[in-house]
Design a protein around this motif. Sequence first.
Motif, PDB file in Angstrom:
ATOM      1  N   VAL A  17       0.858  -1.181   0.000  1.00  0.00           N
ATOM      2  CA  VAL A  17       0.000   0.000   0.000  1.00  0.00           C
ATOM      3  C   VAL A  17       0.894   1.229   0.000  1.00  0.00           C
ATOM      4  CG1 VAL A  17      -1.783   1.268   1.235  1.00  0.00           C
ATOM      5  CG2 VAL A  17      -1.812  -1.218   1.254  1.00  0.00           C
ATOM      6  N   LYS A  18       0.711   2.080  -1.008  1.00  0.00           N
ATOM      7  CA  LYS A  18       1.507   3.296  -1.129  1.00  0.00           C
ATOM      8  C   LYS A  18       0.565   4.492  -1.037  1.00  0.00           C
ATOM      9  CE  LYS A  18       4.748   2.839  -4.123  1.00  0.00           C
ATOM     10  NZ  LYS A  18       5.452   2.782  -5.417  1.00  0.00           N
ATOM     11  N   ILE A  19       0.697   5.269   0.035  1.00  0.00           N
ATOM     12  CA  ILE A  19      -0.174   6.425   0.249  1.00  0.00           C
ATOM     13  C   ILE A  19       0.509   7.655  -0.320  1.00  0.00           C
ATOM     14  CG2 ILE A  19      -1.344   7.827   1.978  1.00  0.00           C
ATOM     15  CD1 ILE A  19      -1.270   5.301   3.794  1.00  0.00           C
ATOM     16  N   GLY A  20      -0.101   8.231  -1.360  1.00  0.00           N
ATOM     17  CA  GLY A  20       0.438   9.430  -1.986  1.00  0.00           C
ATOM     18  C   GLY A  20      -0.384  10.649  -1.602  1.00  0.00           C
ATOM     19  N   THR A  21      -0.125  11.753  -2.281  1.00  0.00           N
ATOM     20  CA  THR A  21      -0.866  12.979  -1.980  1.00  0.00           C
ATOM     21  C   THR A  21      -2.242  12.987  -2.643  1.00  0.00           C
ATOM     22  OG1 THR A  21       0.204  14.070  -3.843  1.00  0.00           O
ATOM     23  CG2 THR A  21       1.206  14.361  -1.659  1.00  0.00           C
ATOM     24  N   ASP A  22      -2.360  12.345  -3.814  1.00  0.00           N
ATOM     25  CA  ASP A  22      -3.632  12.339  -4.541  1.00  0.00           C
ATOM     26  C   ASP A  22      -4.333  10.988  -4.527  1.00  0.00           C
ATOM     27  OD1 ASP A  22      -3.235  14.979  -5.196  1.00  0.00           O
ATOM     28  OD2 ASP A  22      -2.308  14.523  -7.127  1.00  0.00           O
ATOM     29  N   VAL A  23      -3.564   9.899  -4.572  1.00  0.00           N
ATOM     30  CA  VAL A  23      -4.152   8.561  -4.638  1.00  0.00           C
ATOM     31  C   VAL A  23      -3.442   7.604  -3.690  1.00  0.00           C
ATOM     32  CG1 VAL A  23      -4.968   8.732  -7.026  1.00  0.00           C
ATOM     33  CG2 VAL A  23      -2.689   7.872  -6.578  1.00  0.00           C
ATOM     34  N   VAL A  24      -4.172   6.556  -3.317  1.00  0.00           N
ATOM     35  CA  VAL A  24      -3.592   5.442  -2.572  1.00  0.00           C
ATOM     36  C   VAL A  24      -3.495   4.287  -3.553  1.00  0.00           C
ATOM     37  CG1 VAL A  24      -3.889   3.842  -0.654  1.00  0.00           C
ATOM     38  CG2 VAL A  24      -4.637   6.198  -0.412  1.00  0.00           C
ATOM     39  N   GLU A  25      -2.284   3.800  -3.790  1.00  0.00           N
ATOM     40  CA  GLU A  25      -2.068   2.705  -4.726  1.00  0.00           C
ATOM     41  C   GLU A  25      -1.885   1.407  -3.950  1.00  0.00           C
ATOM     42  OE1 GLU A  25       1.188   3.615  -7.279  1.00  0.00           O
ATOM     43  OE2 GLU A  25       0.225   5.406  -8.082  1.00  0.00           O
ATOM     44  N   VAL A  26      -2.587   0.371  -4.403  1.00  0.00           N
ATOM     45  CA  VAL A  26      -2.520  -0.940  -3.760  1.00  0.00           C
ATOM     46  C   VAL A  26      -2.067  -1.944  -4.811  1.00  0.00           C
ATOM     47  CG1 VAL A  26      -3.819  -2.690  -2.507  1.00  0.00           C
ATOM     48  CG2 VAL A  26      -4.417  -0.288  -2.233  1.00  0.00           C
ATOM     49  N   LYS A  27      -0.962  -2.637  -4.524  1.00  0.00           N
ATOM     50  CA  LYS A  27      -0.449  -3.660  -5.436  1.00  0.00           C
ATOM     51  C   LYS A  27      -0.454  -4.995  -4.713  1.00  0.00           C
ATOM     52  CE  LYS A  27       2.490  -0.563  -8.050  1.00  0.00           C
ATOM     53  NZ  LYS A  27       3.857  -0.148  -8.365  1.00  0.00           N
ATOM     54  N   GLY A  28      -0.924  -6.026  -5.426  1.00  0.00           N
ATOM     55  CA  GLY A  28      -0.994  -7.351  -4.832  1.00  0.00           C
ATOM     56  C   GLY A  28      -0.775  -8.427  -5.868  1.00  0.00           C
ATOM     57  N   PRO A  29      -1.007  -9.687  -5.500  1.00  0.00           N
ATOM     58  CA  PRO A  29      -0.753 -10.790  -6.420  1.00  0.00           C
ATOM     59  C   PRO A  29      -1.662 -10.804  -7.650  1.00  0.00           C
ATOM     60  CG  PRO A  29      -1.692 -11.589  -4.351  1.00  0.00           C
ATOM     61  CD  PRO A  29      -1.397 -10.145  -4.173  1.00  0.00           C
ATOM     62  N   LYS A  30      -2.865 -10.247  -7.567  1.00  0.00           N
ATOM     63  CA  LYS A  30      -3.793 -10.266  -8.704  1.00  0.00           C
ATOM     64  C   LYS A  30      -3.717  -9.021  -9.574  1.00  0.00           C
ATOM     65  CE  LYS A  30      -7.172 -13.498  -7.095  1.00  0.00           C
ATOM     66  NZ  LYS A  30      -7.959 -14.238  -8.015  1.00  0.00           N
ATOM     67  N   GLY A  31      -3.013  -7.983  -9.124  1.00  0.00           N
ATOM     68  CA  GLY A  31      -2.917  -6.761  -9.918  1.00  0.00           C
ATOM     69  C   GLY A  31      -2.758  -5.551  -9.024  1.00  0.00           C
ATOM     70  N   SER A  32      -3.088  -4.391  -9.582  1.00  0.00           N
ATOM     71  CA  SER A  32      -2.974  -3.158  -8.802  1.00  0.00           C
ATOM     72  C   SER A  32      -4.211  -2.295  -9.015  1.00  0.00           C
ATOM     73  CB  SER A  32      -1.718  -2.387  -9.193  1.00  0.00           C
ATOM     74  OG  SER A  32      -1.801  -1.976 -10.533  1.00  0.00           O
ATOM     75  N   LEU A  33      -4.606  -1.608  -7.955  1.00  0.00           N
ATOM     76  CA  LEU A  33      -5.747  -0.701  -7.970  1.00  0.00           C
ATOM     77  C   LEU A  33      -5.354   0.585  -7.268  1.00  0.00           C
ATOM     78  CD1 LEU A  33      -8.675  -3.078  -6.945  1.00  0.00           C
ATOM     79  CD2 LEU A  33      -8.345  -2.038  -9.171  1.00  0.00           C
ATOM     80  N   SER A  34      -6.129   1.628  -7.508  1.00  0.00           N
ATOM     81  CA  SER A  34      -5.893   2.879  -6.801  1.00  0.00           C
ATOM     82  C   SER A  34      -7.227   3.517  -6.464  1.00  0.00           C
ATOM     83  CB  SER A  34      -5.044   3.829  -7.645  1.00  0.00           C
ATOM     84  OG  SER A  34      -5.739   4.185  -8.818  1.00  0.00           O
ATOM     85  N   THR A  35      -7.228   4.275  -5.389  1.00  0.00           N
ATOM     86  CA  THR A  35      -8.415   5.002  -4.962  1.00  0.00           C
ATOM     87  C   THR A  35      -7.988   6.412  -4.577  1.00  0.00           C
ATOM     88  OG1 THR A  35     -10.321   4.977  -3.472  1.00  0.00           O
ATOM     89  CG2 THR A  35      -8.256   4.169  -2.578  1.00  0.00           C
ATOM     90  N   PRO A  36      -8.825   7.418  -4.843  1.00  0.00           N
ATOM     91  CA  PRO A  36      -8.423   8.791  -4.525  1.00  0.00           C
ATOM     92  C   PRO A  36      -8.331   9.038  -3.021  1.00  0.00           C
ATOM     93  CG  PRO A  36     -10.616   8.745  -5.512  1.00  0.00           C
ATOM     94  CD  PRO A  36     -10.101   7.363  -5.541  1.00  0.00           C
TER      95      PRO A  36
END
Length: 179
Positions: A17-36
Amino acid sequence: MSRIGKLPIPVPNGVEVKIGTDVVEVKGPKGSLSTPVCSLLQYEQADGHVVLTRIEDDRVTRAQHGLRRSLLSNCIDGVTKGFSKALEVIGVGYRVAVKGNIIELQVGYSHPVLVELPEGLKATVEGQVLTISGIDKELVGEMAARIRRIRKPEPYKGKGIKYATETIRRKVGKSGGKK
Protein backbone atom coordinates in the motif's frame (compact mmCIF):
# COMPACT_ATOMS: atom_id res chain seq x y z
CA MET A 1 -17.05 8.19 15.33
CA SER A 2 -17.96 6.14 12.28
CA ARG A 3 -18.37 2.48 13.14
CA ILE A 4 -16.92 1.41 9.81
CA GLY A 5 -14.35 4.19 9.50
CA LYS A 6 -12.69 3.60 12.86
CA LEU A 7 -11.83 -0.04 12.07
CA PRO A 8 -8.22 -0.59 10.97
CA ILE A 9 -7.75 -2.17 7.55
CA PRO A 10 -5.48 -5.23 7.72
CA VAL A 11 -2.86 -5.40 4.97
CA PRO A 12 -2.03 -9.06 4.18
CA ASN A 13 1.43 -10.30 3.25
CA GLY A 14 2.29 -9.71 -0.39
CA VAL A 15 0.21 -6.53 -0.61
CA GLU A 16 1.92 -3.16 -0.92
CA VAL A 17 0.00 0.00 0.00
CA LYS A 18 1.51 3.30 -1.13
CA ILE A 19 -0.17 6.42 0.25
CA GLY A 20 0.44 9.43 -1.99
CA THR A 21 -0.87 12.98 -1.98
CA ASP A 22 -3.63 12.34 -4.54
CA VAL A 23 -4.15 8.56 -4.64
CA VAL A 24 -3.59 5.44 -2.57
CA GLU A 25 -2.07 2.70 -4.73
CA VAL A 26 -2.52 -0.94 -3.76
CA LYS A 27 -0.45 -3.66 -5.44
CA GLY A 28 -0.99 -7.35 -4.83
CA PRO A 29 -0.75 -10.79 -6.42
CA LYS A 30 -3.79 -10.27 -8.70
CA GLY A 31 -2.92 -6.76 -9.92
CA SER A 32 -2.97 -3.16 -8.80
CA LEU A 33 -5.75 -0.70 -7.97
CA SER A 34 -5.89 2.88 -6.80
CA THR A 35 -8.42 5.00 -4.96
CA PRO A 36 -8.42 8.79 -4.52
CA VAL A 37 -7.27 10.35 -1.26
CA CYS A 38 -9.80 12.44 0.64
CA SER A 39 -8.30 15.69 1.95
CA LEU A 40 -10.64 15.60 4.97
CA LEU A 41 -8.99 12.43 6.30
CA GLN A 42 -5.53 11.46 7.47
CA TYR A 43 -4.12 8.13 6.24
CA GLU A 44 -1.64 6.28 8.46
CA GLN A 45 0.09 2.97 7.79
CA ALA A 46 1.72 0.99 10.61
CA ASP A 47 2.06 -2.60 11.87
CA GLY A 48 0.41 -4.18 8.83
CA HIS A 49 -2.69 -1.98 9.13
CA VAL A 50 -3.97 1.20 7.50
CA VAL A 51 -5.98 3.54 9.72
CA LEU A 52 -8.05 6.51 8.57
CA THR A 53 -8.66 9.34 11.03
CA ARG A 54 -10.74 12.48 10.67
CA ILE A 55 -9.17 15.93 10.71
CA GLU A 56 -12.47 17.68 11.48
CA ASP A 57 -15.75 16.38 12.87
CA ASP A 58 -18.43 17.81 10.60
CA ARG A 59 -21.15 15.95 8.71
CA VAL A 60 -19.32 15.68 5.36
CA THR A 61 -16.14 14.39 6.99
CA ARG A 62 -18.07 11.76 8.95
CA ALA A 63 -19.73 10.57 5.74
CA GLN A 64 -16.41 10.40 3.88
CA HIS A 65 -14.74 8.53 6.75
CA GLY A 66 -16.71 5.30 6.33
CA LEU A 67 -16.84 5.59 2.54
CA ARG A 68 -13.10 5.99 2.01
CA ARG A 69 -12.32 3.20 4.46
CA SER A 70 -14.65 0.85 2.56
CA LEU A 71 -13.18 1.83 -0.82
CA LEU A 72 -9.63 1.20 0.39
CA SER A 73 -10.66 -2.09 2.00
CA ASN A 74 -12.27 -3.19 -1.29
CA CYS A 75 -9.04 -2.38 -3.15
CA ILE A 76 -7.03 -4.54 -0.75
CA ASP A 77 -9.55 -7.40 -0.96
CA GLY A 78 -9.63 -7.12 -4.75
CA VAL A 79 -5.88 -7.49 -5.27
CA THR A 80 -5.73 -10.47 -2.90
CA LYS A 81 -8.96 -12.46 -3.45
CA GLY A 82 -10.87 -10.72 -6.24
CA PHE A 83 -14.63 -10.34 -6.61
CA SER A 84 -17.25 -12.21 -8.60
CA LYS A 85 -20.97 -12.04 -9.34
CA ALA A 86 -23.01 -14.97 -10.62
CA LEU A 87 -25.98 -14.44 -12.94
CA GLU A 88 -28.53 -17.11 -13.86
CA VAL A 89 -30.16 -17.11 -17.29
CA ILE A 90 -33.62 -18.68 -16.91
CA GLY A 91 -36.07 -19.34 -19.73
CA VAL A 92 -36.88 -21.74 -22.55
CA GLY A 93 -34.41 -21.15 -25.37
CA TYR A 94 -32.38 -18.66 -23.35
CA ARG A 95 -28.65 -19.21 -23.81
CA VAL A 96 -25.41 -17.52 -22.89
CA ALA A 97 -21.96 -17.99 -24.41
CA VAL A 98 -18.58 -16.32 -23.92
CA LYS A 99 -16.34 -15.78 -26.95
CA GLY A 100 -13.13 -14.05 -25.92
CA ASN A 101 -14.15 -10.82 -24.22
CA ILE A 102 -17.65 -10.78 -25.74
CA ILE A 103 -20.71 -12.27 -24.04
CA GLU A 104 -23.44 -13.46 -26.40
CA LEU A 105 -26.92 -13.60 -24.88
CA GLN A 106 -29.96 -15.13 -26.55
CA VAL A 107 -32.79 -14.06 -24.29
CA GLY A 108 -35.96 -13.93 -26.36
CA TYR A 109 -35.15 -11.09 -28.73
CA SER A 110 -35.08 -11.54 -32.51
CA HIS A 111 -31.30 -11.15 -32.43
CA PRO A 112 -28.50 -12.19 -30.07
CA VAL A 113 -27.35 -9.45 -27.69
CA LEU A 114 -23.58 -8.92 -27.64
CA VAL A 115 -21.95 -7.39 -24.56
CA GLU A 116 -18.27 -6.48 -24.57
CA LEU A 117 -16.38 -6.94 -21.32
CA PRO A 118 -14.18 -4.05 -20.20
CA GLU A 119 -10.48 -4.53 -19.54
CA GLY A 120 -9.81 -6.34 -16.27
CA LEU A 121 -12.96 -8.49 -16.18
CA LYS A 122 -13.35 -12.16 -16.99
CA ALA A 123 -16.52 -14.12 -17.70
CA THR A 124 -17.14 -17.86 -17.46
CA VAL A 125 -20.23 -19.93 -18.22
CA GLU A 126 -21.31 -23.18 -16.58
CA GLY A 127 -24.65 -24.33 -17.93
CA GLN A 128 -27.01 -21.39 -17.48
CA VAL A 129 -24.85 -19.57 -14.91
CA LEU A 130 -22.68 -16.66 -16.05
CA THR A 131 -19.95 -15.58 -13.61
CA ILE A 132 -18.31 -12.16 -13.92
CA SER A 133 -15.05 -11.83 -11.99
CA GLY A 134 -12.30 -9.26 -11.56
CA ILE A 135 -10.32 -7.27 -9.00
CA ASP A 136 -12.41 -4.06 -9.05
CA LYS A 137 -15.61 -4.54 -7.03
CA GLU A 138 -17.31 -1.52 -8.57
CA LEU A 139 -16.58 -2.65 -12.13
CA VAL A 140 -17.75 -6.23 -11.47
CA GLY A 141 -21.02 -5.02 -9.94
CA GLU A 142 -21.65 -2.48 -12.69
CA MET A 143 -21.09 -5.05 -15.44
CA ALA A 144 -23.36 -7.60 -13.74
CA ALA A 145 -26.08 -4.95 -13.40
CA ARG A 146 -25.74 -4.00 -17.09
CA ILE A 147 -26.12 -7.64 -18.15
CA ARG A 148 -29.11 -8.16 -15.84
CA ARG A 149 -30.75 -5.03 -17.27
CA ILE A 150 -30.87 -6.65 -20.75
CA ARG A 151 -33.70 -8.97 -19.66
CA LYS A 152 -34.87 -8.44 -16.08
CA PRO A 153 -36.63 -11.40 -14.47
CA GLU A 154 -40.38 -11.15 -14.79
CA PRO A 155 -42.68 -12.12 -11.89
CA TYR A 156 -45.11 -14.44 -13.71
CA LYS A 157 -42.89 -17.16 -15.16
CA GLY A 158 -39.56 -16.09 -13.67
CA LYS A 159 -37.88 -15.82 -17.07
CA GLY A 160 -34.92 -13.50 -17.48
CA ILE A 161 -31.46 -12.84 -16.09
CA LYS A 162 -31.16 -12.73 -12.31
CA TYR A 163 -28.43 -12.76 -9.70
CA ALA A 164 -27.75 -16.23 -8.29
CA THR A 165 -28.57 -15.01 -4.77
CA GLU A 166 -31.72 -13.13 -5.84
CA THR A 167 -35.21 -14.48 -5.23
CA ILE A 168 -38.02 -13.43 -7.53
CA ARG A 169 -41.40 -12.77 -5.95
CA ARG A 170 -43.83 -14.65 -8.15
CA LYS A 171 -47.31 -13.42 -9.01
CA VAL A 172 -50.33 -15.65 -9.56
CA GLY A 173 -51.46 -14.21 -12.87
CA LYS A 174 -54.99 -13.89 -14.11
CA SER A 175 -57.54 -16.51 -13.18
CA GLY A 176 -59.16 -17.89 -16.30
CA GLY A 177 -62.50 -19.59 -16.77
CA LYS A 178 -64.68 -17.46 -14.49
CA LYS A 179 -67.32 -15.52 -16.35
